[in-house]
Design an enzyme around this catalytic site. Structure first.
Site, PDB file in Angstrom:
ATOM      1  N   TYR A  54       3.041  15.519  -2.613  1.00 29.08           N
ATOM      2  CA  TYR A  54       3.746  14.247  -2.489  1.00 29.08           C
ATOM      3  C   TYR A  54       3.031  13.298  -1.523  1.00 29.08           C
ATOM      4  CZ  TYR A  54       8.009  11.684  -3.488  1.00 29.08           C
ATOM      5  OH  TYR A  54       8.911  10.784  -3.946  1.00 29.08           O
ATOM      6  N   GLU A  61      -1.886   6.337  -3.811  1.00 30.30           N
ATOM      7  CA  GLU A  61      -1.334   5.098  -4.383  1.00 30.30           C
ATOM      8  C   GLU A  61      -1.492   3.930  -3.417  1.00 30.30           C
ATOM      9  OE1 GLU A  61       2.717   5.951  -5.392  1.00 30.30           O
ATOM     10  OE2 GLU A  61       2.158   7.534  -6.811  1.00 30.30           O
TER      11      GLU A  61
END
Lengths: 132, 311
Positions: A54, A61
């Site tokens: 995660y 990103e």
């Protein structure tokens, strides 16, 4: 129109690999669950790998969006300016910055939700192993 | 001569099950509202509107009008308390939600410094339609304020503080967003000019009058008293004839007002805001329509919820 200058960044490799591994495990989890034959390994992987994947995905990103910003600003990508017939404007550059900021409240919420889910789902297994 | 059996009520914390309060000598015909007032005496910071009492921690909370002896309890009732957080009455909620848009729009109309380029600070747009739009927007929210203070009769309900913050952010934010574009120095007036503006203005005024008429009508329905419950019906006022076709013409007129405002200003953000408002009001209208249909056996079947013959 794509941002080809950003496609070769390392951050892209980072989030694509994180997401790929996550999704393979996640959809195997769903498939096996539907077949009522879920190997414990898949369940364990789904609720354990996220600890690393995660943050990796989020970092990838954010770095990618950050790398794209100068290009978006220079070319006015996906943006609409005034004046126009419908009196509307949209600045993709500002929008991306807002998206990046929104990671700050949203990421912890999702991360802690997964941790809570892990306690609930994997917690049982510890009880069973004690019984045996 | 019989003695009334008094009830005893034990209030426990719904989450921790700890004992909070013991009320004895409670009249059997007391309501939950009375019990909340008694509880409030022991815990002054938990005023009745903030209390949720239920017979089981997982159950829905009991209504204020429920009577103690009609509940499935013995003479000793155990109730579970939940704190709903700080509450605000409906009137305050509406006032806060209306005053914001009214004032924020004016900030943009008068081009308060630092919103637009320095060159335009404290000027106003030369376009007539922008002046009209300001007048319409302001009148719309003044009408809402007047209705909130003098017309609407709210039930005793309250709303949690957190919801009010969320609602106000939405209303205030949206009005700032659309005011920004309408009063912008680069604003483009409608493509079909005065014709478009005047038609849209006329429809806007009709919808505002319609909406106001419906609120007055609904007020009178409530006034008839709780003994004989009737559903709203058309009156002599032509604006209320929309009741023949829909259950919630007030929402229909509201959507009409905002649609005509979008056409009058030819501004996409206004149209988007209208769409969001329509979606929310359609949900409310469908709920009301379902409630009416369930409660009244003779409810007219022609009526739809918000759009005649369609939705």
């Amino acid at each position: 129109m794509d941002i080809s200058v950003v496609q070769s960044e390392d951050s892209v490799l980072l989030f694509v690999s994180a997401w790929t591994i996550t999704e393979i495990i996640r959809y195997s989890f769903y498939t096996f669950s539907l077949l009522n034959h879920l190997p414990y390994l898949i369940k364990w992987a789904r609720y354990t790998f996220f600890f690393a994947l995660y943050p990796m995905g989020v970092t990838g990103e954010l770095l990618t969006i950050y790398a794209a910003l100068p290009f978006v600003q220079k070319t006015g990508l996906y943006s609409i300016t005034l004046p126009n017939k419908y009196n509307f404007s949209f600045d993709y550059h500002s929008f991306l910055i807002i998206v990046m900021i929104s990671y700050i409240p949203l990421f912890p919420q999702l991360y802690f939700h997964m941790i809570r889910q892990r306690k609930k789902v994997l917690g049982h297994a510890e009880d069973y192993s004690k019984v045996e | 001569m019989s003695r009334t059996t008094f009830f005893e009520v034990r209030v426990l914390n719904g989450k921790t099950k700890e004992h909070l309060c013991f009320l004895d000598k409670v009249e059997p015909y007391s309501t939950i509202g009375d019990i909340k007032s008694l509880f409030h005496k022991s815990y002054p910071h938990w005023y009745p509107a903030r209390q949720a009492l239920s017979l089981d921690p997982k159950d829905k909370s009991l209504r204020d009008e429920d009577i103690l002896q009609n509940l499935p309890v013995g003479t000793t009732a155990t109730m579970y308390f939940r704190d709903l957080g700080p509450q605000i009455g409906w009137t305050m909620v509406f006032l806060a939600e209306c005053i914001g848009p009214l004032l924020t729009y004016l900030l943009f109309y008068f081009r308060v410094p630092y919103i637009y380029s320095h060159r335009y600070a404290l000027t106003s747009s030369p376009h007539q339609v922008v002046r009209l739009a300001c007048a319409c927007h302001t009148c719309h929210y003044m009408k809402k304020l007047i209705e909130t203070i003098f017309v609407h009769r709210f039930s005793h309900g309250t709303m949690p503080l957190r919801t009010i913050v969320r609602n106000c952010s939405y209303y205030w934010g949206c009005s700032a967003w659309l005011a920004y574009y309408i009063n912008h120095p680069l604003y483009t007036p409608p493509s079909y000019g005065e014709l478009q503006v005047n038609y849209a203005l006329f429809i806007f005024m009709m919808c505002e009058l319609g909406n106001f008429s419906i609120h007055l009508t609904l007020n009178n329905v409530r006034a008839e008293g709780s003994r004989c419950r009737r559903f709203p019906a058309p009156t002599k006022n032509p604006f209320t004839w929309l009741f023949f076709f829909v259950s919630c013409p007030n929402y229909t007129y509201e959507v009409g007002s905002w649609m005509s405002f979008s056409i009058m200003t030819q501004c996409l953000p206004v149209a988007l805001y209208t769409l969001l408002g329509f979606l929310q009001m359609a949900i409310w209208a469908k709920g009301k329509h379902r409630a009416y249909s369930r409660e009244f056996k003779d409810y007219p079947s022609v009526r739809m919820a918000i759009i005649p013959l369609v939705l």
